[in-house]
Design an enzyme around this catalytic site. Sequence first.
Site, PDB file in Angstrom:
ATOM      1  N   ASP A 277      10.110  -6.793  -3.467  1.00 60.53           N
ATOM      2  CA  ASP A 277       8.920  -7.310  -2.782  1.00 60.53           C
ATOM      3  C   ASP A 277       8.845  -8.805  -3.045  1.00 60.53           C
ATOM      4  O   ASP A 277       9.116  -9.253  -4.162  1.00 60.53           O
ATOM      5  CB  ASP A 277       7.661  -6.606  -3.321  1.00 60.53           C
ATOM      6  CG  ASP A 277       6.516  -6.660  -2.323  1.00 60.53           C
ATOM      7  OD1 ASP A 277       6.127  -7.781  -1.940  1.00 60.53           O
ATOM      8  OD2 ASP A 277       6.027  -5.592  -1.919  1.00 60.53           O
TER       9      ASP A 277
ATOM     10  N   LYS B 148       8.790  -2.048  16.264  1.00 61.62           N
ATOM     11  CA  LYS B 148       9.129  -0.817  15.542  1.00 61.62           C
ATOM     12  C   LYS B 148      10.096   0.033  16.381  1.00 61.62           C
ATOM     13  O   LYS B 148      11.084   0.552  15.874  1.00 61.62           O
ATOM     14  CB  LYS B 148       7.853  -0.017  15.224  1.00 61.62           C
ATOM     15  CG  LYS B 148       6.976  -0.644  14.154  1.00 61.62           C
ATOM     16  CD  LYS B 148       7.643  -0.601  12.798  1.00 61.62           C
ATOM     17  CE  LYS B 148       6.788  -1.187  11.692  1.00 61.62           C
ATOM     18  NZ  LYS B 148       7.508  -1.302  10.403  1.00 61.62           N
TER      19      LYS B 148
ATOM     20  N   PHE C 275       0.836  -1.214   0.000  1.00 60.91           N
ATOM     21  CA  PHE C 275       0.000   0.000   0.000  1.00 60.91           C
ATOM     22  C   PHE C 275       0.870   1.264   0.000  1.00 60.91           C
ATOM     23  O   PHE C 275       0.881   2.032  -0.978  1.00 60.91           O
ATOM     24  CB  PHE C 275      -0.927  -0.079   1.227  1.00 60.91           C
ATOM     25  CG  PHE C 275      -1.633   1.183   1.596  1.00 60.91           C
ATOM     26  CD1 PHE C 275      -2.343   1.923   0.648  1.00 60.91           C
ATOM     27  CD2 PHE C 275      -1.626   1.623   2.921  1.00 60.91           C
ATOM     28  CE1 PHE C 275      -3.024   3.078   1.015  1.00 60.91           C
ATOM     29  CE2 PHE C 275      -2.308   2.771   3.294  1.00 60.91           C
ATOM     30  CZ  PHE C 275      -3.001   3.498   2.339  1.00 60.91           C
ATOM     31  N   ILE C 276       1.649   1.471   1.044  1.00 64.77           N
ATOM     32  CA  ILE C 276       2.479   2.684   1.107  1.00 64.77           C
ATOM     33  C   ILE C 276       3.638   2.571   0.110  1.00 64.77           C
ATOM     34  O   ILE C 276       4.017   3.544  -0.544  1.00 64.77           O
ATOM     35  CB  ILE C 276       2.988   2.927   2.547  1.00 64.77           C
ATOM     36  CG1 ILE C 276       1.795   3.172   3.495  1.00 64.77           C
ATOM     37  CG2 ILE C 276       3.952   4.116   2.592  1.00 64.77           C
ATOM     38  CD1 ILE C 276       2.173   3.431   4.956  1.00 64.77           C
TER      39      ILE C 276
ATOM     40  N   GLY D 143       1.943  -7.980  -0.911  1.00 61.09           N
ATOM     41  CA  GLY D 143       1.894  -6.924  -1.936  1.00 61.09           C
ATOM     42  C   GLY D 143       1.319  -7.479  -3.234  1.00 61.09           C
ATOM     43  O   GLY D 143       1.256  -8.700  -3.444  1.00 61.09           O
TER      44      GLY D 143
ATOM     45  N   SER E 140       6.104   3.847  13.240  1.00 64.15           N
ATOM     46  CA  SER E 140       4.657   3.980  13.440  1.00 64.15           C
ATOM     47  C   SER E 140       4.348   4.793  14.688  1.00 64.15           C
ATOM     48  O   SER E 140       5.125   4.787  15.660  1.00 64.15           O
ATOM     49  CB  SER E 140       4.075   2.575  13.588  1.00 64.15           C
ATOM     50  OG  SER E 140       2.768   2.620  14.088  1.00 64.15           O
TER      51      SER E 140
ATOM     52  N   VAL F 273      -9.633   1.929   9.394  1.00 61.78           N
ATOM     53  CA  VAL F 273     -11.081   2.186   9.427  1.00 61.78           C
ATOM     54  C   VAL F 273     -11.576   2.825   8.127  1.00 61.78           C
ATOM     55  O   VAL F 273     -12.675   2.511   7.656  1.00 61.78           O
ATOM     56  CB  VAL F 273     -11.441   3.056  10.661  1.00 61.78           C
ATOM     57  CG1 VAL F 273     -10.794   4.432  10.615  1.00 61.78           C
ATOM     58  CG2 VAL F 273     -12.937   3.191  10.816  1.00 61.78           C
TER      59      VAL F 273
ATOM     60  N   TYR G   5       3.847  -5.249  17.887  1.00 52.43           N
ATOM     61  CA  TYR G   5       4.125  -4.484  16.671  1.00 52.43           C
ATOM     62  C   TYR G   5       4.839  -3.174  17.034  1.00 52.43           C
ATOM     63  O   TYR G   5       5.903  -2.864  16.499  1.00 52.43           O
ATOM     64  CB  TYR G   5       2.804  -4.191  15.956  1.00 52.43           C
ATOM     65  CG  TYR G   5       2.929  -3.301  14.753  1.00 52.43           C
ATOM     66  CD1 TYR G   5       3.274  -3.821  13.507  1.00 52.43           C
ATOM     67  CD2 TYR G   5       2.681  -1.924  14.835  1.00 52.43           C
ATOM     68  CE1 TYR G   5       3.388  -3.004  12.399  1.00 52.43           C
ATOM     69  CE2 TYR G   5       2.788  -1.101  13.733  1.00 52.43           C
ATOM     70  CZ  TYR G   5       3.137  -1.648  12.518  1.00 52.43           C
ATOM     71  OH  TYR G   5       3.249  -0.834  11.418  1.00 52.43           O
TER      72      TYR G   5
ATOM     73  N   PHE H 100     -17.387   1.778  16.650  1.00 51.75           N
ATOM     74  CA  PHE H 100     -17.025   1.271  17.977  1.00 51.75           C
ATOM     75  C   PHE H 100     -16.981   2.435  18.959  1.00 51.75           C
ATOM     76  O   PHE H 100     -16.206   3.373  18.785  1.00 51.75           O
ATOM     77  CB  PHE H 100     -15.673   0.550  17.936  1.00 51.75           C
ATOM     78  CG  PHE H 100     -15.666  -0.619  16.980  1.00 51.75           C
ATOM     79  CD1 PHE H 100     -16.693  -1.559  16.993  1.00 51.75           C
ATOM     80  CD2 PHE H 100     -14.637  -0.795  16.062  1.00 51.75           C
ATOM     81  CE1 PHE H 100     -16.695  -2.635  16.103  1.00 51.75           C
ATOM     82  CE2 PHE H 100     -14.631  -1.858  15.181  1.00 51.75           C
ATOM     83  CZ  PHE H 100     -15.665  -2.780  15.196  1.00 51.75           C
TER      84      PHE H 100
HETATM   85  C1  UD2 Z   1      -4.497   0.793  15.352  1.00 57.60           C
HETATM   86  C2  UD2 Z   1      -4.488  -0.607  14.762  1.00 57.60           C
HETATM   87  C3  UD2 Z   1      -5.235  -1.575  15.648  1.00 57.60           C
HETATM   88  C4  UD2 Z   1      -4.736  -1.522  17.098  1.00 57.60           C
HETATM   89  C5  UD2 Z   1      -4.680  -0.067  17.585  1.00 57.60           C
HETATM   90  C6  UD2 Z   1      -3.964   0.044  18.927  1.00 57.60           C
HETATM   91  C7  UD2 Z   1      -4.453  -0.518  12.364  1.00 57.60           C
HETATM   92  C8  UD2 Z   1      -5.250  -0.461  11.120  1.00 57.60           C
HETATM   93  N1  UD2 Z   1      -5.144  -0.587  13.495  1.00 57.60           N
HETATM   94  O1  UD2 Z   1      -5.808   1.144  15.477  1.00 57.60           O
HETATM   95  O2  UD2 Z   1      -5.110  -2.898  15.140  1.00 57.60           O
HETATM   96  O3  UD2 Z   1      -3.487  -2.099  17.243  1.00 57.60           O
HETATM   97  O4  UD2 Z   1      -3.939   0.781  16.672  1.00 57.60           O
HETATM   98  O5  UD2 Z   1      -4.012   1.344  19.325  1.00 57.60           O
HETATM   99  O6  UD2 Z   1      -3.241  -0.534  12.360  1.00 57.60           O
HETATM  100  N2  UD2 Z   1     -13.368   1.702  14.025  1.00 57.60           N
HETATM  101  C9  UD2 Z   1     -14.755   1.676  13.922  1.00 57.60           C
HETATM  102  N3  UD2 Z   1     -15.305   0.768  13.061  1.00 57.60           N
HETATM  103  C10 UD2 Z   1     -14.586  -0.088  12.296  1.00 57.60           C
HETATM  104  C11 UD2 Z   1     -13.156  -0.040  12.412  1.00 57.60           C
HETATM  105  C12 UD2 Z   1     -12.588   0.869  13.292  1.00 57.60           C
HETATM  106  O7  UD2 Z   1     -15.457   2.419  14.612  1.00 57.60           O
HETATM  107  O8  UD2 Z   1     -15.167  -0.868  11.534  1.00 57.60           O
HETATM  108  C13 UD2 Z   1     -12.756   2.713  14.915  1.00 57.60           C
HETATM  109  C14 UD2 Z   1     -11.767   2.144  15.897  1.00 57.60           C
HETATM  110  O9  UD2 Z   1     -12.422   1.684  17.065  1.00 57.60           O
HETATM  111  C15 UD2 Z   1     -10.876   3.367  16.166  1.00 57.60           C
HETATM  112  C16 UD2 Z   1     -10.896   4.116  14.825  1.00 57.60           C
HETATM  113  O10 UD2 Z   1     -11.997   3.613  14.110  1.00 57.60           O
HETATM  114  O11 UD2 Z   1     -11.430   4.191  17.118  1.00 57.60           O
HETATM  115  C17 UD2 Z   1      -9.636   3.900  14.031  1.00 57.60           C
HETATM  116  O12 UD2 Z   1      -9.428   2.488  13.900  1.00 57.60           O
HETATM  117  P1  UD2 Z   1      -8.165   1.856  13.112  1.00 57.60           P
HETATM  118  O13 UD2 Z   1      -8.151   0.392  13.381  1.00 57.60           O
HETATM  119  O14 UD2 Z   1      -8.193   2.311  11.706  1.00 57.60           O
HETATM  120  O15 UD2 Z   1      -6.911   2.580  13.777  1.00 57.60           O
HETATM  121  P2  UD2 Z   1      -6.414   2.568  15.309  1.00 57.60           P
HETATM  122  O16 UD2 Z   1      -5.445   3.684  15.402  1.00 57.60           O
HETATM  123  O17 UD2 Z   1      -7.542   2.593  16.244  1.00 57.60           O
END
Ligand code: UD2
Length: 319
Positions: free
Chosen positions: A34, A153, A14-15, A39, A125, A192, A149, A209
Amino acid sequence: MKNCNVIVTGAAGFIGSHTVDRLLKEGHTVIGVDNLSTGRLSNLAKAKANPRFHFVRADLMEPELMVRLCREHSVDSIIHLAGLVSVVEAQNKPTDNFTLNLHATHIVGEAARTAGVHRVVFASSAATYGDCPEMPLTEKAQSNPLSLYGSAKLASEKYLLGFRAYEMEVIFTRYFNVYGPRQDPKSPYSGVISIFSDRFSRGEAIQIFGDGRQTRDFISVFDVARANCLVATKEGAIQSGPMNICTGHSRQLNEMVGIFQDLFPNSPKPVKQPFRSGEILESCGDPSYAAHTIGFRSEITLEEGIRQLMGVREVFELV
Ligand code: UD2
């Protein structure tokens, strides 16, 4: 900016693939490595038509390969993006996390040292910060990773610092919540925005959520690719260490959902679910250091980025 020869690991991801496209657009020569385990070659369709792009399907865990490529192409810098990218998968497969997110860092650093490459850009990250309460997060904030993870990093960052002894610059690009085309929406742990874009375009209900008031620093992959290109090819020295790649804007999940709802006014009502366990409520990076060091500022607003992702035409000229 002179024309550089850059290796991108994880080039078909992706990136990685967006970074390759950006480097080529800026006139650089790119060696994309890769093993295609996650990928996709289709991500490199545009790049493959460019004579300045060389694709190598190989596993970077073969140490000789990286040394050979660095020497053959007189490489100026390596952007190391390959790794196990799912936080959840890394937690469930600690040995894979160790191999791909930590041991691979050694292979890349050591290849750069052996071949005399002067700059390594390592994909780190915001997960290195964990639940640090200081907002916005500066690079000086305490690192308190909550996942294997995040700790791999952070360990990779610290490990690479040792290569400064060989006059190598090592920069750790700490990406915040990256979104954009080519991100896989299939896993429940995908970013998300990729999940929501998939659901909205199919006319399916999204799940939120918690109360939706949690914030994230969402950054377009096009901005991230531009930042990677700037770090890898900037003339003159860059101080080694971490660098946030973020917008500096904290956006509520509800605001982001609103952007989709404006584009899809007849979409089904979102389904509310309890907060995920371990959920971080607030996340926002401080972009000042990247602005000061490499002149990088994000340019794509969340509104533009989502419209672009959904194929709304008028913003395509932006990138
Ligand atoms: C990142 C990681 C996750 C976890 C977290 C720990 C990714 C993509 N995700 O999550 O696995 O390790 O860091 O802090 O690397 N949400 C919804 N509905 C959905 C999906 C997500 O409401 O169907 C919410 C989720 O609860 C969060 C926000 O969207 O509040 C962002 O979610 P995310 O998984 O894209 O990213 P993050 O930073 O929460």
